[in-house]
Write an enzyme that holds these catalytic residues in place. Sequence first.
Site, short mmCIF file in Angstrom:
data_model
loop_
_atom_site.label_atom_id
_atom_site.label_comp_id
_atom_site.label_asym_id
_atom_site.label_seq_id
_atom_site.Cartn_x
_atom_site.Cartn_y
_atom_site.Cartn_z
N ASP A 42 0.85 -1.17 0.00
CA ASP A 42 0.00 0.00 0.00
C ASP A 42 0.89 1.23 0.00
O ASP A 42 2.00 1.21 0.55
CB ASP A 42 -0.89 -0.01 1.25
CG ASP A 42 -1.92 1.09 1.24
OD1 ASP A 42 -2.62 1.23 0.24
OD2 ASP A 42 -2.01 1.82 2.25
N ASP A 90 -1.96 -0.86 5.93
CA ASP A 90 -2.31 -0.39 7.27
C ASP A 90 -3.80 -0.16 7.45
O ASP A 90 -4.25 0.00 8.57
CB ASP A 90 -1.56 0.90 7.60
CG ASP A 90 -1.84 2.01 6.59
OD1 ASP A 90 -2.55 1.75 5.59
OD2 ASP A 90 -1.35 3.13 6.79
N ASP A 123 -6.99 -3.10 3.44
CA ASP A 123 -5.89 -4.03 3.16
C ASP A 123 -6.10 -5.40 3.80
O ASP A 123 -5.43 -6.36 3.43
CB ASP A 123 -4.57 -3.46 3.69
CG ASP A 123 -4.20 -2.15 3.02
OD1 ASP A 123 -4.43 -2.04 1.81
OD2 ASP A 123 -3.68 -1.26 3.71
#
Length: 1043
Positions: free
Chosen positions: A336, A666, A670
Amino acid sequence: MEGVKVEEEEYWHSETVDKVLELQESKKDGLTHQEAQKRLEVYGKNEMTPPPKIGFLMKLFLQINNILIYILIAAAIVSGVLKEYAEVALIVGVVVLNVTIGMIQEGKAEKAAEAIKGMLSAKATVIRDGQPTEVPASDVVPGDVVSIKAGDAVPADLRMFETSNLKILEAMLTGESNPISKHTHEISGGKTVALGDRKNMAFSATTVQAGQGKGIVVGTGDAAEIGKISSMVSEQESVKTNLMIQLEIFGRWVSLFVFVIAAVTFTLAKVMAEESVGTAFQSAVSIAVAIIPEGLPAVVTISLALAMQLLANQNAIVKQLPAVETLGSVTVICSDKTGTLTKNEMTVQRVQTTEAQYPVKGVGYSPELGTIVDPNSGEELAAEHKGRVKQMFEGVVLCNDSGLNVDSINGRMTYIPVGYPTEVALLTLGMKLGIPDLHIFKKAHPRVAAVPFASEHKFMCCVHATSTDPNAPLVLHVKGAPDRILPRCKNQVCEDDVNRTQPLVTKFWEDRAADMSSEGLRCLAVARADWDRSKVSDEMDADILLKAPEPFLTLIGLVAILDPPREAAIEACGVAKTAGIQVKMITGDHPQTAAAIAKQLGIFPPNLPSTEVKTFTGPQLDAMSEEEMDKIVLGCNVFARASPENKIQIVKSLQRVGQTCSMTGDGVNDAPALKAANIGVAMGITGTDVSKEAAKMVLADDNFATIVRAVREGRRVWDNLVKILLYNMPVNFAQGLSVFFAYVLRLETVPLTAIQVLYVNMITSVTMGLMLAMEPAEDSIMERPPRRKGKRLFGRMVAWHCLFVSACIVTCVLANFDIEMRRHEETGVGRRAGEVLMTTRVKKARAAAFNMLVFGEIAYAINCRYLRSTSIRMEIITGNKWCWISILITAVLQVFLTYTPGVNSFFSNEAIDGIAWLRILGMMIAIFLFVELEKAIGPKYLMPLIRQMGLCQPSAGGTDMSEDEREHFRFLATSASTIGMPIRRSRSLSRSESRDNFPHGTSQPVSHGPPPRRSTSRGSSFDHFPFGISHDHAKREAAYDRV
């Protein structure tokens, strides 16, 4: 129940407000209490369905259902049969320890959905019977009208029909770092519109940053976007690690071999030695005890636990023991962007004036870490020039509603942002330009009036006095989107002097803004104008600019902002590239922003033209089939506007084409992909509880570079596990074969007793194994490509060493035993192997054999410290202090067991003389030198010869094998066992699929990917050299690549 179907299938952002109200059978003044109660009965509570709970007994069974545990239990049973009750207690203790560690480490793996539930709003303000009413958020139903304001957590998915400067922070759901301004207009596109672009929607569990609004509930519980994520997390099966698979396969082969050898021994003892059935059975059991590596599970568990502790000290917290090894096999890291590769701290990167474009150094909100730079010299801007630029851009501090607080943590100045990240970045710029105290500066320039930022007009303006004097002149400061500010500007500051102006050159500024925007930078225009006090009023609004009769502002310049990459992440991406690991960015941001960050990180070459930057967006991925996805997934390193479903789609596609995938993140968005990945990595500081629970590893420092250190540690762990196995198996085989050949050679008695063998297995082997587990990483560990997916622990090299080293040790053990038996002749004819003679002569011979076995193991353990090169080097002395500590402990124990009265008798030993010791030490050195000689010539000469002789053919799966032959080979690798559970195999790639997935000439490195026609079956051991590895390299690594 038809309404439920509409709730799940309708794309509410593409419908008008009236159509949404019609479909939900509601109206803008809300539902009645009676209707809300009916819908609550139909749709249920606004809560997510909890995942099915696994009972304690099932959890216990899942921990015990492991081939290594079965081997330990078998060893305990065997020890019980031999009435070695102390060893039974020891082995049972190891089983209990293994199961306990597993229960503790993995018992929290299914809490992700529970963590999501904790994020939901507790209360909600709904309109019932036309009146605002506060109800528990769990009682909100589809069709309810909900009112939200700054600070609220959105209780359900809403289609907004009324907004007032409404901004919602959706980073935890979409990855977008900035608050999203909301509106009420329908958005065409249906499913193709990414979550981050559905700006007329408010999603459950997101946070209202500013403003207020009303919306109609269109999704509750599992039907809300966050509920869909919860369902995906619960549905994802945890991926079994390669270590677990390989240990299962290894355990099956060992159990099969033990069964065969024990059966042969029983036959020899009964037929050739004419022993009774009970004695013959005891002899067979003794060999089984000798060959079964009782200490191996403990060594593997302790090795992984030590690695876990080492990683924890380096801020990488691993939740599952086998995941430590998986790190070393990672071929792709999917990360990410926001908060992982970047700091999640918006930072001004450049300042554009009429004179120059000034780079701004420093990342994050700490002003002392950076300054404004002269573009010509690369040094800090001269003080006089910097002061003029500060005077020009003081408006970015004054026209600002956010704050930057300073605190001292552990004696270090820490800057804490308050408000919007973009505005905080502007405050940091002000301090870098030389404003020492923001609060004092704002007090010195009191605000008189302000027009807040709104998405409708995309600017903010404030009127400030130039001093605290009540009659001081007033200045209007404006900041906003360039396309809104430029048309309202008449002049521009020239020569970087706010007191000097010239007519505006619109084309110049449009080009500069376009250039920076194309690099993914967010541009703000800054302007000012003198302001008459007579124009100040409480009713001031955006019309002071929008309805001005003519342009009147003076343009100061442009400010370019970006959430920049972490410096450590840039370095880590470079190390990953050297190690043959691809880094793929998966983000909810716009493609241009993602591409700009990717260039700074080195994911894309910095000078790559924009036309050649290859990115895919979430909607594009939604339109692809699995086959189409598999073709592009390796060639694309940036995926933008990705939804949670897209992240899982990417991870599973990578796994289908044979990659070992790590996913970092985070946010809540995700979590499903973190769980689906081979190794999910969550952020410890900024990460949500959801992501931490779904991941196998948590980064305590949120530093992407920690992942690379963890990968290095994972590779070291794998190397050391290979060393441990390479050490244990020949030693265990030597123990069993020493007893076996005593029957074959018709010796008077066996050279080793069961208690001696168990001692070596549980004490000496564990001590030497832990020494190998502490071996440091070899220098080139991050310069070689990742190991192949499914690479075997028990491969050709281990098999060859089992034969070669076992032969060396068995020869030395039997030679010492026979020599000592001949040196100490006794009267009378001794009985054969199965009937133990407890005379002094036999005890001395067994003492010599026992010590030869242990000191031969010590020599071989030193050989095993270096797999790919010679152990005759200076590092052998200085590289691992635990080596010599372990050797010293083992040697002292041997002396103790040989010479201590009572103890030596218990171990069937007797004191031996100096001649015996010289012979033992001489043979110990010979074993060491023989193995070193084999390491030098074996890969080049012996292994090819063995293959030619047909003793070690290339692994199954070659092009000449039929499918039936391959299936037979898979059966042998996965099912030929007397104990253990069968393994479910995954789908194998067809030849055509493999050719499509690994095209020649691709621009992306695929040397670490699986070769064509390689099965992904767990039981498979097909071996081909992957694309991108040179023939010379392949030959050099061939002998070691079969482990």
